[in-house]
Enzyme design. Structure first.
Site, PDB file in Angstrom:
ATOM      1  N   LYS A 168       1.012  -1.294  -0.126  1.00 55.67           N
ATOM      2  CA  LYS A 168      -0.005   0.232   0.111  1.00 55.67           C
ATOM      3  C   LYS A 168       0.745   1.177   0.156  1.00 55.67           C
ATOM      4  O   LYS A 168       0.567   2.000  -0.809  1.00 55.67           O
ATOM      5  CB  LYS A 168      -0.793   0.069   1.179  1.00 55.67           C
ATOM      6  N   ARG A 178      -3.529   2.903   8.371  1.00 58.50           N
ATOM      7  CA  ARG A 178      -4.013   1.563   7.466  1.00 58.50           C
ATOM      8  C   ARG A 178      -2.644   0.717   7.738  1.00 58.50           C
ATOM      9  O   ARG A 178      -1.423   1.262   7.500  1.00 58.50           O
ATOM     10  CB  ARG A 178      -4.280   2.039   6.345  1.00 58.50           C
ATOM     11  N   GLY A 185      -6.306 -10.753   6.345  1.00 64.87           N
ATOM     12  CA  GLY A 185      -6.651 -11.385   7.702  1.00 64.87           C
ATOM     13  C   GLY A 185      -6.293 -10.203   8.689  1.00 64.87           C
ATOM     14  O   GLY A 185      -6.387 -10.312   9.903  1.00 64.87           O
ATOM     15  N   MET A 217      -5.521  -6.145  10.383  1.00 60.20           N
ATOM     16  CA  MET A 217      -6.112  -4.794  10.621  1.00 60.20           C
ATOM     17  C   MET A 217      -6.085  -3.981   9.380  1.00 60.20           C
ATOM     18  O   MET A 217      -5.126  -4.084   8.779  1.00 60.20           O
ATOM     19  CB  MET A 217      -5.570  -4.107  11.884  1.00 60.20           C
ATOM     20  N   ARG A 277      -3.616  -1.195  -6.722  1.00 62.14           N
ATOM     21  CA  ARG A 277      -2.863  -2.500  -6.398  1.00 62.14           C
ATOM     22  C   ARG A 277      -3.226  -3.169  -7.543  1.00 62.14           C
ATOM     23  O   ARG A 277      -4.342  -3.073  -8.145  1.00 62.14           O
ATOM     24  CB  ARG A 277      -3.071  -3.289  -5.075  1.00 62.14           C
ATOM     25  N   HIS A 323     -16.421  -8.408   1.562  1.00 62.20           N
ATOM     26  CA  HIS A 323     -15.382  -9.295   2.044  1.00 62.20           C
ATOM     27  C   HIS A 323     -15.646 -10.714   1.598  1.00 62.20           C
ATOM     28  O   HIS A 323     -14.715 -11.200   1.087  1.00 62.20           O
ATOM     29  CB  HIS A 323     -15.530  -9.253   3.949  1.00 62.20           C
ATOM     30  N   SER A 379      12.629 -41.633  -8.777  1.00 64.44           N
ATOM     31  CA  SER A 379      11.311 -40.708  -8.467  1.00 64.44           C
ATOM     32  C   SER A 379      11.415 -40.250  -7.072  1.00 64.44           C
ATOM     33  O   SER A 379      11.560 -41.385  -6.147  1.00 64.44           O
ATOM     34  CB  SER A 379      10.199 -41.207  -8.897  1.00 64.44           C
ATOM     35  N   CYS A 384       7.068 -37.795  -7.466  1.00 65.26           N
ATOM     36  CA  CYS A 384       5.536 -38.182  -7.468  1.00 65.26           C
ATOM     37  C   CYS A 384       4.950 -38.097  -6.211  1.00 65.26           C
ATOM     38  O   CYS A 384       4.115 -38.527  -5.777  1.00 65.26           O
ATOM     39  CB  CYS A 384       5.861 -39.832  -7.852  1.00 65.26           C
ATOM     40  N   TYR A 391      10.987 -34.425 -14.756  1.00 62.01           N
ATOM     41  CA  TYR A 391       9.343 -34.156 -14.835  1.00 62.01           C
ATOM     42  C   TYR A 391       9.027 -34.096 -13.356  1.00 62.01           C
ATOM     43  O   TYR A 391       9.356 -34.521 -12.297  1.00 62.01           O
ATOM     44  CB  TYR A 391       8.759 -35.337 -15.483  1.00 62.01           C
TER      45      TYR A 391
END
Lengths: 875, 875
Positions: free
Chosen positions: A23, A93, A102, A104, A337, A455, A765, A832, A852
């Site tokens: 902010k 703020r 979450g 203030m 933002r 909200h 793997s 995996c 992978y």
């Protein structure tokens, strides 16, 4: 020498988000861009960390710095904090690096007290405005700084309105508001046994402290955990000169997005309220007007705003989410933002911006959060079922998707029911940050109040959860556990369905159909595929899963868990017969019954994968998992198997282990009972030969994976069985078939000795589930109990079973990769464990150079995008 | 290019034991020294490995090489293999690098058949000798090559003797022996369905193969596992020209030691039999004469032998164990090797040889096997109890020590009973290599037959197990489960006691007293202390154990397991009260009851250790271990605690874990219940202050050890509790007290992140038990089931819980040592797993640079010696 803890907006810029928070950095940037931003300053995130280092106190140095900057702010504003003659009011703020619902959020109008309010009234000649601001301030301060339940204040307002016989807050006049202020202060004193603080400096410091404190409230911690935000970041605090949207009808306040956050449409999207302060819009108490209507009401401000929107979007190369206030016709920007958006919107915006030549494809790929795609991969309503379903209400389509579940009325209930495996829809008057966990587990959210930016709507979109908001036709009785629509009652536990794209509510369970990848989504995923280096496979045990995964772009199967096939239908009987066997011969007889079933399973999977690589893992779980545990099931099984109950019980108790996770499983089974590995090899090889005969173009090359190897000699032993059986069959069938034998690296010792193991293993793997358990020394089944203490006490912030622990487990993986490649340069390396579908973990896999990742079918598109982003980040 | 697989004795020397085995290398060396050794050659250990590599066949190359060397041997001996006119007979003997009683030992007289035997008879003019040799050969070949049960042959001999009405083998004449040969061959054919092989070449190759095969018989594998011999070593085979001790009364054979292997006395010690072959002496069938008596019977040979003994001992700088044969008055040396000896003898010999300036102190230290000391550390009989005990028999004091246990008659029974926790004495007619496992678990061994060099005696001395042999007064009925002495019956399960130093047998349980270190032992251990770098601490939970350990030379305590104190007497009640607590307050109330007890425990230990360092580990096991599991105990506890049974059951089931080893334990407990760590800290610190007040000279510095750390943040959390509580007490008491906080490294992740953890930890102690479990991914409690398959299939050779797995676990330890030192150069590093008492593991600890090892009190002297040897080896 001494650190600077406070920055004027004019001293910052957008690159300072680590220090100033998102902010603060963006306010500074807008100021740099010459946009109308009220003056202010930012107390840095480092000040927050210092606050905690100092045992939750603001030290003298920081304290003094804040007030020095307040002085500068007074000079810029040409007003004086606490001076009734020319008072400066400020907003306080929070602002972390990443937006965090979450925490203030905001205190407005700080600096007011019984004297200052009179000064304001006189200066503005608007007593109503002055007292409205004051009562708001008391309310907000009490709530966010002192943690007084804000609903108590609402009750007081309701009482005053009732006494006066009016319905809206706006119908209260100056005297009513004065009365409210008195009542509020009385209530404050009764509750807290102290007077409401009248010293503006005291108010300010307490507000700053409250922001710092809120960094560690439970909701913030939960949000951080969910969003992978380290607690070491801290939050900044922004102190800004107030501008007023509630000073009269030429004033207002609003929020807007440069594009539609729900659909992605390139059209300004937002809401505003005239004669109101910011909280009124987001709280959803009054229903706001759409941004278009501002054009009529305040055309000058609107034009200016549109221009600013355009500039901001070009500047940030991203869709912006902004807050603004109009004070006596003058526009002020209070925030910008990158806006949260639905997955569909994210894809459309990314594709559109590429088409608009605003961004490159790579920038487009980086713009979409991989996890967000999840919401596009889950079922939507079946068209036919939808036509037949009865719409009981229509409200705001706040977050798209299809949800069907049982009604619950509280976050706790949502958590409880889902833990029992049920799907729920959370129905609330309006949601609040306390509800975040409950919202997370729900299929969908339905609120009575609130707009598209309430909200519930914002949070649901962030989570990719379906949400319908502002459904005023509902008469809700949360405590009693029911609601009514048009007189019909819907009780806790009844099924309802929500369509988050249309805002429709159905009073029944509506059938859903699977998602598919097309349009923008398909186009976008193709860019990802062009960019990524990592291959993406899937974990699938059935042809059905395999087909689904291929539709989602899987390039092979990284893990077939053969034991999953052992549970189905008649097989479990034969499997149990094998386990109860006393001799190798008996075991072989039972295995012979399983063989044709297992072979046909493999054929099915090979058919489904049409020649793509398939890695088949041999039997892994301890044998006791195939036997019943409760008394009556044991009785029944003994009867079925025609053996004595006591004999069966002996077998079961013989298989009992103190720590089955570290017991007789994985390759240890094949070593004790080589005939099991022989049967599985026969099934794999015969299946491959059979399917190759039907489809010679596929040239299937079986990949056989031996689990739980801890020493090369184990692999040598099992591999010997495999090659012996396989080569015999290939010779007998005169087939041409290549096959590979590899291993899982899931035991720490295997990672440590990967160079030796690679002498035998043609591929590795990483089984990161087990590797994580053993590296941390805690069992996943049991860790729940104490890990909650760990999160509470901030010992761990991340669930290592959800995200690869790069420091510890990752070190072992890196070591194994290097050692393995040293021995066998072309060794194929995959993962995996469930981490294979987690974007951060995928980035790690890319960095350490795996071949992978393999994940569940529904994670495949996420993995494809995450892999592309990893490649882009590495450059 | 091509490898040489066969060496003449004259081509070898003592440094070639890896290739030629111990026996072969020493035969070669004696030949080099000009001693009378019959000609022969050695087939190398590499040939053995090649035999296995070729799928258990001797390839053509090796085959041809053997026969080429046989040709040379014929030339040296001037005799011809298989030629009745001038026959060469050979012995075939196994010979690994280390002497291995589990393996095939010897075949004598190979080369005999129906023709050759006649030639021998004619040449020697001694038909009895010829057929005696022949029947022995058939017996030995059938036994060791064909695995025909040798007792069957004994039965045939008994039949022949009975028919003739004689008692001794020597009473059989040539015709009887001819008859025996026929009967043996008939039995051979009936059993094996083939004729006894008459071709000497065939006999030879089959014998060589049998030696190779015997390398992998079960006894050999067991012996290797017990003695840490890798299976990759292989065994050599020695083929040697026969000389005959059974050619008449001027012939004989014997075994001897250069010093007394039981006491260490510097005096030739041995036994011989005239007119016999080697096996007769060791088998203990006839009772032999002592070596002194040879002086009278064959003075020339005796003088020559004495001279050779002197030379050999000086040459090898060690007590020698030799075999010899006298053929017609001529002495031949058939073997020499460093002799096995009792621990007491080992110490005396080492000290004597230093005094005799034969060896240095360092050489003396290297001469004693650390594990052997164990036998000196265990109880001996209480003098008073011994006086009152009734001697029921006296026989040969074959291996010293005091043993008391229940009678068993077979190795299987010994194993079974000891697994049930009972102590047993194994009573046998005579023991055989098959009995080795049973002998290992027994307290003592009592044999009816056999001398001081019989199988039982040799093996028992090697194991440090008490043994009384040759107890002819016993009338044994193994099958029926009893024996009688002087008409009194002793049945399976009755207690007897053996004194291995006096040869006395007591028909009851005799009380024992602890050992102490004095005399040679003390002198020797002081040398070890001067030499070693590693400190040696002990694991002790009670003042009694601590005192014992100090007597044995412990320099501190490396591990106090505080939970062990939780079980005693009243404490368990308070502990259970704590566990059942629902609130922190209740828990604190219960902990307050435990505090004074815990504090007095610590005071006791500090007093016992007199200022030596003491490391106290905080509560480690999962709480459920303190609660009962069976129904009636639960009922009783509920009554005691005055709570509902169902409530207690809820607590117990709430504590249930799927994998408790990886569950809520270690520091995880302190994190969930900080009040436990607070109580323990209070107890430690108050105890230290109290004892320091009483003994200011000791300056106790508590070492507090936090278990199961996997992440630095865990340690930070618990250390905060510790320092907070400790500093408060120290301030309150105005005491001067330093304390250290460290951690166990027992979770793989802790080893991987040891650099971070060392930022907080002032010391590390490697908990190798858990570290081994988690690195291998198997639980010690459960691994028994499948590890037996692993040993059988030669996947593992070592029990990683007995000896540090240097490749895997050791790699983690090395990594942790390096990382820890990088962060904190002076970090104290120890080991407190059970590996801390294992010599090989101690050597590893020395090499990686640990500060100390910690082991059970009875292992302390072993560790001291092992540490000294490690320092010497590293140079």
């Amino acid at each position: 020498m001494s650190k600077k803890y406070v920055y004027l907006f004019s001293e910052g810029n957008e690159n300072m988000r680590e220090l100033l928070g998102g902010k603060g950095a963006n306010l500074a940037e807008m100021m740099n861009l010459g946009m109308p931003v009220p003056y202010g300053f930012t107390v840095t995130t480092e000040a927050c960390n210092q606050y905690y280092a100092d045992g939750e106190t603001i030290n003298q140095g920081i304290h003094d710095e804040i007030f020095a900057y307040l002085k500068t702010l007074e000079e810029q504003a040409n007003k004086k904090f606490g001076d009734p003659a020319n008072p400066l009011l400020v907003s306080v703020r929070s602002g972390a690096r990443a937006s965090m619902p979450g925490m203030m959020d905001t205190i407005l109008n700080l600096g007011l007290n019984d004297e200052v309010v009179k000064g304001i009234a006189e200066l503005t000649q608007n007593e109503r405005f002055a007292y409205d601001s004051y009562r708001r301030f008391i309310q907000m301060f009490s709530d966010v700084v002192m943690e007084l339940d804000k609903s108590k204040f609402e009750v007081i307002i309701e009482e005053v309105k009732k006494a006066k016989g009016v319905e809206l807050d706006t119908e209260l006049d100056a005297d009513d508001l004065k009365d409210l202020v008195v009542r509020f202060k009385t209530f404050y004193k009764e509750s807290l046994h102290e007077d409401f603080p009248s010293d503006p400096s005291d108010q300010l410091i307490r507000a700053v402290e409250a922001v710092f404190r809120s960094w560690n409230n439970q909701r913030a911690i939960f949000y951080r955990k969910m969003n992978d935000i380290p607690s070491s970041w801290g939050t900044a605090v922004n102190v800004q000169m107030m501008v007023f949207g509630n000073m009269g009808n030429d004033c207002g306040t609003g929020v807007a997005f440069t594009r539609n956050p729900s659909t992605g449409e390139n059209k300004l999207y937002g809401e505003f309220l005239m004669n109101a302060q910011g909280e009124d819009v987001v709280a959803g108490i009054r229903t706001p007007q759409t941004i278009d209507q501002l054009k009529e009401i305040a055309p000058q401000a609107y034009e200016k705003f549109v221009a600013i929107c355009g500039r901001l979007e070009k500047h940030y190369k991203n869709m912006q989410d902004m807050e603004f206030t109009i004070e006596k016709g003058n526009l002020f920007m209070l925030q910008t933002r990158n806006g949260k958006r639905t997955a569909a919107a994210a894809l459309k915006i990314a594709c559109d911006m590429v088409d608009e030549h605003m961004i490159t494809k790579e920038e487009a790929l980086m713009m979409v959060e991989p996890k967000q795609l999840d919401s596009l991969l889950h079922p939507r309503f079946d068209d036919k079922a939808l036509k037949e379903a009865k719409v009981i209400a229509t409200a705001l389509p706040a977050s798209p998707g299809a949800a069907c579940g049982q009604i619950v009325f509280s976050a706790e209930e949502a958590i409880e029911k889902t833990q029992q495996g049920q799907k729920v829809v959370l129905v609330r008057l309006e949601t609040s940050p306390e509800d975040i966990e409950g919202m997370h587990v729900s299929e969908g959210i339905l609120t009575v109040r609130g707009g598209m930016t309430s909200h519930a709507a914002v949070v649901a979109r962030g989570m990719g959860t379906c949400c319908v908001s502002g459904c005023g036709s509902i008469d809700i009785h949360e405590e009693e556990g029911y609601f009514t629509i048009s007189g019909k009652e819907y009780r806790r536990g009844d099924f309802i369905s929500l369509d988050g794209s249309t805002g429709k509510v159905y009073g029944e369970a509506v059938k859903t159909v699977p998602a598919e990848i097309s349009g923008d989504f398909d186009r976008f995923m193709k860019w990802a595929d062009e960019t990524r280096v990592l291959k993406v496979r899937t974990n699938a045990d059935t042809p059905k899963d395999a087909v689904q995964a291929v539709k989602f772009g899987a390039e092979g199967i990284g893990l077939v868990r053969t034991e999953h096939m052992f549970f189905e239908g008649d097989r479990i009987k034969a499997v149990r017969e094998m386990i109860v066997s006393k001799t190798e011969d008996q075991r072989r007889t039972a295995l012979a019954k399983i063989l044709p079933m297992q072979q046909s399973d493999f054929e099915g999977i090979y058919e489904a994968m049409e020649g793509r690589p398939v890695t088949i893992r041999y039997l892994d779980p301890p044998l006791h998992e195939f036997l019943p545990t409760n008394s009556s099931d044991i009785e029944q099984l003994a009867e079925e198997m025609k053996i004595e109950r006591s004999e069966l019980e002996t077998v079961i108790s013989g298989l009992h282990e103190f720590n089955p996770m570290m017991g007789h499983r994985g390759c240890r089974l094949a070593i004790s009972y080589p005939e099991i590995a022989e049967m599985q090899t026969t099934a794999v090889i015969q299946a491959a030969i059979a399917v190759n005969k039907r489809h010679p173009e596929w040239k299937i090359v079986p990949e056989i994976m031996i689990p739980l190897i801890g020493d090369k000699s184990e692999l040598v032993f099992v591999k010997n069985i495999v090659t012996h059986v396989a080569d015999d069959i290939i010779a007998r069938e005169q087939a041409e078939l290549t096959y590979h034998v590899g291993t899982m690296i899931e035991i720490p010792r295997a990672a440590l000795l990967a160079d030796e193991i690679a002498e035998e293993a043609e591929f590795f793997s990483f089984g990161t589930n087990d590797l994580t358990q053993m590296t941390f020394g805690f069992s996943r089944d049991d860790a729940g109990g104490f890990l909650s203490n760990y999160y509470e006490k901030k010992i761990y912030e991340q669930d290592p079973f959800a995200r690869v622990d790069q420091k510890g487990v990752g070190k072992l993986i890196k070591m194994a990769v290097e050692l393995g490649r040293k021995t066998r340069g072309d060794i194929k390396l995959g993962i995996c464990g469930e981490h294979g579908g987690d974007p951060t973990s995928i980035e790690f896999c890319h960095r350490v150079g795996l071949t992978y990742v393999s994940c569940s079918p529904f994670r495949v598109p996420i993995a494809r995008l995450a892999a592309a982003q990893a490649a882009i980040k590495q450059g």
